[in-house]
Scaffold this motif. Structure first.
Motif, short mmCIF file in Angstrom:
data_model
loop_
_atom_site.label_atom_id
_atom_site.label_comp_id
_atom_site.label_asym_id
_atom_site.label_seq_id
_atom_site.Cartn_x
_atom_site.Cartn_y
_atom_site.Cartn_z
N GLY A 41 0.82 -1.21 0.00
CA GLY A 41 0.00 0.00 0.00
C GLY A 41 0.86 1.26 0.00
N GLN A 42 1.84 1.27 0.91
CA GLN A 42 2.73 2.45 0.99
C GLN A 42 3.45 2.69 -0.32
OE1 GLN A 42 5.72 2.02 4.16
NE2 GLN A 42 4.01 1.63 5.54
N THR A 43 3.95 1.61 -0.90
CA THR A 43 4.72 1.73 -2.13
C THR A 43 3.84 2.29 -3.25
OG1 THR A 43 6.03 -0.16 -1.43
CG2 THR A 43 6.23 0.48 -3.73
N ALA A 44 2.63 1.74 -3.36
CA ALA A 44 1.73 2.16 -4.44
C ALA A 44 1.32 3.63 -4.26
CB ALA A 44 0.51 1.26 -4.48
N GLU A 45 0.98 4.00 -3.02
CA GLU A 45 0.53 5.38 -2.79
C GLU A 45 1.68 6.37 -3.03
OE1 GLU A 45 -2.10 6.15 0.61
OE2 GLU A 45 -0.90 7.94 1.04
N HIS A 46 2.84 6.02 -2.52
CA HIS A 46 4.00 6.89 -2.68
C HIS A 46 4.33 7.06 -4.17
CE1 HIS A 46 8.31 7.86 -1.05
NE2 HIS A 46 7.74 8.88 -1.63
N ASN A 47 4.25 5.95 -4.90
CA ASN A 47 4.56 5.99 -6.32
C ASN A 47 3.58 6.90 -7.07
OD1 ASN A 47 4.07 4.62 -9.21
ND2 ASN A 47 6.22 4.41 -8.62
N ALA A 48 2.29 6.77 -6.76
CA ALA A 48 1.28 7.58 -7.45
C ALA A 48 1.49 9.06 -7.14
CB ALA A 48 -0.12 7.15 -7.04
N LEU A 49 1.77 9.37 -5.87
CA LEU A 49 1.97 10.78 -5.50
C LEU A 49 3.21 11.35 -6.18
CD1 LEU A 49 0.94 10.57 -1.75
CD2 LEU A 49 -0.25 11.85 -3.54
N ALA A 50 4.26 10.53 -6.27
CA ALA A 50 5.48 11.00 -6.95
C ALA A 50 5.20 11.26 -8.43
CB ALA A 50 6.59 9.96 -6.79
N MET A 51 4.39 10.39 -9.05
CA MET A 51 4.05 10.61 -10.47
C MET A 51 3.29 11.94 -10.62
SD MET A 51 1.69 8.32 -13.04
CE MET A 51 0.13 8.67 -12.21
N HIS A 52 2.32 12.16 -9.75
CA HIS A 52 1.54 13.40 -9.85
C HIS A 52 2.40 14.62 -9.53
CE1 HIS A 52 -2.39 11.91 -11.03
NE2 HIS A 52 -2.02 10.80 -10.40
N ALA A 53 3.41 14.45 -8.68
CA ALA A 53 4.33 15.57 -8.39
C ALA A 53 5.12 15.94 -9.65
CB ALA A 53 5.28 15.18 -7.26
N THR A 54 5.51 14.94 -10.45
CA THR A 54 6.24 15.29 -11.68
C THR A 54 5.31 16.07 -12.62
OG1 THR A 54 5.74 13.27 -12.94
CG2 THR A 54 7.71 13.21 -11.57
N MET A 55 4.02 15.70 -12.62
CA MET A 55 3.08 16.41 -13.52
C MET A 55 2.89 17.85 -13.07
SD MET A 55 -0.03 13.81 -14.04
CE MET A 55 0.27 12.08 -13.84
N LEU A 56 2.78 18.01 -11.75
CA LEU A 56 2.54 19.35 -11.22
C LEU A 56 3.74 20.25 -11.46
CD1 LEU A 56 0.21 20.65 -9.81
CD2 LEU A 56 1.13 19.90 -7.62
N SER A 57 4.91 19.65 -11.59
CA SER A 57 6.12 20.45 -11.83
C SER A 57 6.41 20.58 -13.32
CB SER A 57 7.31 19.84 -11.09
OG SER A 57 7.59 18.56 -11.63
#
Ligand code: PMV
Length: 332
Positions: free
Chosen positions: A251-267
């Protein structure tokens, strides 16, 4: 050497028939949700990714597609019993894909049924292209290997390469220029009791498609260079978590991965933001639930909706908190 989709198709189908083996063929492919995401292409023409990714298929949620020949002068396409006009994006994307497999003068009748919202970041194109490729394979009796079906599906949409199988699937990045080693590989492990909850806030089509958004991210986000590093670590952790059935690690890995992906989009510039206030409210609820000792995590694709990850014993509680949540067990 610049390869096109047609080159890939020709090399896989060289000796294969272009005569239908039956009056029609009908196949199902499940939708899939990435736990470690695919975000960024190294080759846009034939959908080769910059990293591997890992998904879970959604059991009987997906697309069923029937193919037969049409005697009209153009493809006849329907979705959930409704005719889809040829000028729409849905029909034109499908007809373009079918051009790769079209003997001269042939038009197809495509009847497709989907039980997931289309184009709302719920991986409908993944199951759609995978079902289409499986149906073509059966219609022409090509008898391709699953890995070859995966490569052909990848040409329609990258994530479709993982929708050929049930359960956990890794799409291996591959190193070949022709992409023949860039396809899904199923993981042996099952996980009864693992639940996915779909929180659908918005079924509308997304403002910016995933291909354009990922290209923009690769080209303009300075954070993107950390993405392959994140994915490499997350893949190791996710596979370890699946092997040892360590739910919190997964769960942690999946959530962290998704948030990191969205962080790249936001930047990226112009910025890409798929989340809405409903998305952020639900995220905060989930973080609060974890503080209260409930093991629940989320992941998010190219849309505002969230997919929750939890184990069966938490279902009743979570269903009371999110009454509209639709629950899928991938390993019943
Ligand atoms: O397959 P595409 O081109 O629609 O891209 C899918 C991208 C994500 O859903 C955001 C991530 C993934 O791995 O499925």
């Amino acid at each position: 050497m610049v390869l096109s989709k047609a080159d890939v198709v020709n090399s896989l189908l060289k000796e294969r028939s272009s005569e239908p083996a039956a009056a029609f063929a009908e196949c199902f492919a499940p939708s899939n949700i990435a736990l470690v995401k695919y975000w960024g292409k190294r080759n846009q023409a034939i959908n080769l990714p910059l990293t591997s990714s890992l998904s879970i298929s959604l059991d009987d949620k997906g697309t069923r597609t029937k193919i037969s020949l049409s005697n009209k002068q153009q493809d006849e396409i329907s979705l959930n019993e409704m005719p889809v006009p040829n000028h729409t994006e849905f029909a034109s994307r499908l007809s373009h894909f079918l051009n790769l497999f079209r003997p001269a003068g042939i038009h197809y009748k495509i009847e497709t049924h989907s039980n997931i919202p289309i184009a709302a970041g719920l991986a409908s194109s993944a199951s759609g292209f995978a079902a289409m490729v499986k149906a073509l394979d059966q219609f022409y009796a090509w008898k391709l290997l699953p890995s070859e079906l995966s490569i052909l599906s990848r040409l329609g949409s990258g994530s479709a390469s993982r929708s050929i199988w049930e359960g956990f699937v890794e799409w291996q990045v591959g190193t070949r220029e022709d992409g023949m080693d860039s396809h899904g590989v199923p993981l042996e492990t099952t996980w009864p009791g693992l639940c996915i909850g779909l929180l659908i806030f918005n079924e509308k089509k997304k403002a910016i498609g995933s291909s354009e958004a990922m290209q923009r991210t690769v080209q303009t986000s300075k954070l993107y260079k950390s993405w392959p590093v994140q994915v490499a670590d997350d893949l190791i952790e996710a596979k370890e978590a699946i092997k040892s059935q360590h739910f919190d690690l997964l769960g942690q890995t999946a959530e962290h991965n998704a948030l990191a992906m969205h962080a790249t989009m936001l930047s990226s510039w112009p910025p890409v933001l798929y989340s809405t206030h409903e998305t952020f409210e639900a995220m905060q609820k989930i973080w609060q639930l974890r503080q209260d000792g409930i093991s629940v995590y989320f992941t998010q694709d190219a849309g505002p909706n969230l997919k929750l990850l939890f184990l069966k014993p938490q279902q009743a509680l979570l269903q009371s908190i999110f009454p509209n949540m639709q629950v899928i067990e991938s390993f019943k």
